[in-house]
Design an enzyme around this catalytic site. Structure first.
Site, short mmCIF file in Angstrom:
data_model
loop_
_atom_site.label_atom_id
_atom_site.label_comp_id
_atom_site.label_asym_id
_atom_site.label_seq_id
_atom_site.Cartn_x
_atom_site.Cartn_y
_atom_site.Cartn_z
N HIS A 90 0.89 -1.03 -0.11
CA HIS A 90 0.05 0.04 -0.27
C HIS A 90 0.70 1.12 0.12
O HIS A 90 0.66 2.61 -0.42
CB HIS A 90 -0.95 -0.23 1.59
CG HIS A 90 -2.34 -1.08 1.08
ND1 HIS A 90 -3.55 -0.48 1.11
CD2 HIS A 90 -1.44 -2.17 0.85
CE1 HIS A 90 -3.99 -1.93 1.24
NE2 HIS A 90 -3.13 -3.03 1.01
N ASP A 107 -5.49 5.55 2.34
CA ASP A 107 -6.27 4.07 2.54
C ASP A 107 -7.63 3.40 2.47
O ASP A 107 -7.54 4.34 3.28
CB ASP A 107 -4.99 3.39 3.13
CG ASP A 107 -4.45 2.15 2.55
OD1 ASP A 107 -3.84 1.73 1.98
OD2 ASP A 107 -5.33 0.84 2.81
N GLY A 130 -1.20 -10.26 -7.03
CA GLY A 130 -1.77 -8.78 -6.56
C GLY A 130 -1.51 -7.78 -7.18
O GLY A 130 -1.53 -7.71 -8.21
N1 UDP Z 1 7.57 -6.17 -5.39
C1 UDP Z 1 8.86 -5.95 -5.08
N2 UDP Z 1 9.68 -6.35 -4.68
C2 UDP Z 1 9.82 -7.87 -4.51
C3 UDP Z 1 8.08 -8.21 -4.11
C4 UDP Z 1 7.19 -6.85 -3.93
O1 UDP Z 1 9.02 -4.89 -5.89
O2 UDP Z 1 10.11 -9.02 -4.44
C5 UDP Z 1 6.00 -4.89 -5.32
C6 UDP Z 1 6.13 -5.26 -6.83
O3 UDP Z 1 6.34 -4.51 -7.49
C7 UDP Z 1 4.84 -4.38 -6.00
C8 UDP Z 1 4.15 -4.97 -4.80
O4 UDP Z 1 5.57 -4.77 -4.58
O5 UDP Z 1 4.04 -2.95 -6.49
C9 UDP Z 1 3.67 -6.29 -4.65
O6 UDP Z 1 2.37 -5.74 -4.79
P1 UDP Z 1 0.79 -6.63 -4.87
O7 UDP Z 1 -0.08 -5.76 -5.34
O8 UDP Z 1 1.00 -7.44 -6.09
O9 UDP Z 1 0.71 -7.97 -3.72
P2 UDP Z 1 1.17 -7.71 -2.27
O10 UDP Z 1 2.01 -7.46 -2.00
O11 UDP Z 1 -0.44 -6.60 -1.85
O12 UDP Z 1 0.83 -9.36 -1.72
#
Ligand code: UDP
Length: 507
Positions: free
Chosen positions: A22, A127, A374
């Site tokens: 977020h 948020d 995600g």
């Molecule tokens: N992300 C990243 N590197 C990682 C894992 C995640 O940069 O090793 C970033 C990804 O680019 C995205 C966010 O973390 O912006 C993950 O958000 P998402 O909504 O896809 O999944 P969540 O973490 O909420 O399950």
């Protein structure tokens, strides 16, 4: 007489949930708003601020007016371990209730700051999960625009699902079609987010309902999407929200240089981004599969084995991101016992913990993105013009998968069947076999048949995404319209106050 407030006198107060996925889009949003000349105040806590200081400092040095204000996060008082300031650090997620209690404790401090803020707050970009901002917006008589990190497609799915839930119409088992959508979207209850399919271990349904109530009475909504991607769903959602929906994404595209892309979110454990780029440079265009499951996604060792073996059997070069932390020791144990890393080292790269995802996705060598769906990752994959292999895990990720596979036709699924709620990973054994992983990768990476069609469409969408954020693009225009909305609101408010004062003088 009241005059139109100058852009720099408009103060957009951005309040993200203290959760990595977020903080990332809302930090991007802060930059995006500031790029159009308004003042932005980003409200967070010290340990979370440290995660994006470098990126924000660079933005400030480039002339943007962004202020970061830090509130004290009272972890211990709320019953959390000291230093636990981010949802991703909540141990085993069993302290989620305490985490949200600590979020509530920020309200008083924030409101004190609001009183002293200069320029005065013009609106809150909140948020959706920070529910107290609804009261704060009322107190300060300013609009509250919410951001919950979902697409318009998912908003409309959820809208229909809430109606079904309230009428007790969600079947306990078997597939059903979500009603009133422009496309035929079939799901099962087991694939739905916890609002409709509650987890047993972590029961925070009351908190969820409080968030939903606050969300429903927000002034408007900002969405990390672009209109051309899901126009029919944008139109429906606009109707539902009386026209107060601003699609201003893909937010990740506000990071133009490699350093901004590399430093988005946590610090990468990959010490030199250089060596990662060199590794990618050594592969043919569109040949590498990038597998990453977001900031929260965790797998059991048995499921990880299927993933790893499936990637290996596909024969494509790959990057596989392995999350550090609780429950990962057995995975590391299997990797070394099995010799997986050693055996695949010529064409496989394992990255522990955090990887610069947007930087990797933008490299021409990436040919497919194996994602947990995600929404940030989904929209980042779309922006990069890369077809996807979908493996949804939790939250609304099965809906995002449906969007990629059945609406956009730019992805193939590995066939996962049910949500693995966060914190309940151990309850599930193997859902997806290594063969299913290999088959889905082959379908997407294949340059001849279906894969070729998906790739073409994905590329076109990537181009559309980039155009949307340019000077005359739809998302750029929507940021301008949002700012204008707030400017008009402030003008009307000042006029009302002036009238009220005039009446006071008369009576
Ligand atoms: N992300 C990243 N590197 C990682 C894992 C995640 O940069 O090793 C970033 C990804 O680019 C995205 C966010 O973390 O912006 C993950 O958000 P998402 O909504 O896809 O999944 P969540 O973490 O909420 O399950």
């Amino acid at each position: 007489m009241t005059t139109v407030p100058a852009l720099a006198d408009l103060n957009f107060v951005v309040i993200p949930l203290l959760s990595t996925s977020h903080l990332i889009p809302l930090t991007d949003m802060a930059k995006l708003l500031a790029q159009q000349g308004v003042t932005v105040t980003l409200v967070t806590t010290p340990l979370n601020a440290a995660r994006f200081t470098a990126a924000i400092d660079r933005a400030i040095r480039s002339g943007l007016v962004i202020r970061v204000v830090e509130l004290q996060f009272r972890a211990k008082e709320a019953g959390l371990p000291e230093g636990c300031e981010n949802h991703n650090d909540v141990p085993g997620l069993k302290y989620r209730r305490q985490f949200f209690a600590a979020i509530d404790m920020l309200q008083e401090q924030a409101e004190k700051l609001f009183e002293e803020m200069k320029p005065k707050p013009s609106c809150i970009i909140s948020d959706a999960y920070v529910a107290w901002t609804a009261e704060t917006a009322d107190k300060f008589q300013i609009p509250r625009i919410v951001f919950d990190g979902m697409s318009c497609f998912t908003q409309m799915c959820m809208h229909s699902l809430y109606i079904m839930r309230d009428q007790n119409k969600i079947p306990e088992s078997g597939p059903f079609v979500i009603p009133d959508l422009p496309d035929r979207i079939e799901v099962t209850k087991a694939q739905l987010p916890p609002h409709f399919n509650p987890a047993r271990a972590i029961f925070i349904q009351d908190i969820r309902e409080k968030i939903r109530t606050a969300q429903n009475r927000a002034y408007g909504v900002v969405i990390n999407t672009f209109e051309e991607l899901e126009q029919r769903y944008v139109d429906k959602f606009q109707k539902l929200k009386n026209g107060r929906v601003w699609c201003i994404g893909p937010l990740s595209l506000c990071n133009n240089d490699d350093l901004d892309k590399a430093q988005r979110g946590n610090k990468s454990t990959f010490d030199k981004e250089d060596s990662l780029t060199k590794w990618l440079d050594s592969w043919q265009p569109e040949s590498v599969v990038f597998a990453c499951f977001g900031s929260l996604g965790r797998m059991t060792v048995v499921q990880f084995v299927e993933l790893a073996l499936g990637l290996e059997a596909s024969g494509y070069p790959f990057i596989l991101v392995i999350k550090a932390g609780e429950g990962q020791t057995p995975i590391e144990g299997w990797i070394s016992e099995n010799g997986f890393e050693e055996r695949t080292k010529e064409r496989g790269l394992l990255i522990r913990d955090w990887t610069p995802q947007v930087l990797i996705l933008s490299h021409p060598a990436i040919g497919g993105f194996l994602t947990h769906c995600g929404w940030n990752s989904t929209v980042e994959g779309i922006s990069a013009g890369v077809p996807m292999i979908t493996w949804p895990l939790f939250a609304e990720q099965f809906l995002n998968e449906r969007f990629l596979v059945h609406v956009l036709n730019i992805a193939a699924g590995v066939g996962s069947q049910a949500i693995v709620h966060l914190g309940e990973e151990e309850k599930f054994e193997v859902q997806v076999t290594n063969k299913a992983v290999t088959d889905a990768i082959e379908k997407v990476m294949d340059k001849e048949k279906e894969g070729n069609e998906m790739r073409k469409r994905a590329r076109e969408l990537g181009e559309m995404a980039k155009r949307a954020v340019e000077g005359d693009g739809s998302s750029y225009l929507n940021v301008t319209l949002l700012i204008k909305e707030i400017q008009d609101f402030q003008l009307n408010q000042s006029a009302k106050n002036a009238n009220a004062q005039a009446c006071d003088v008369l009576v």
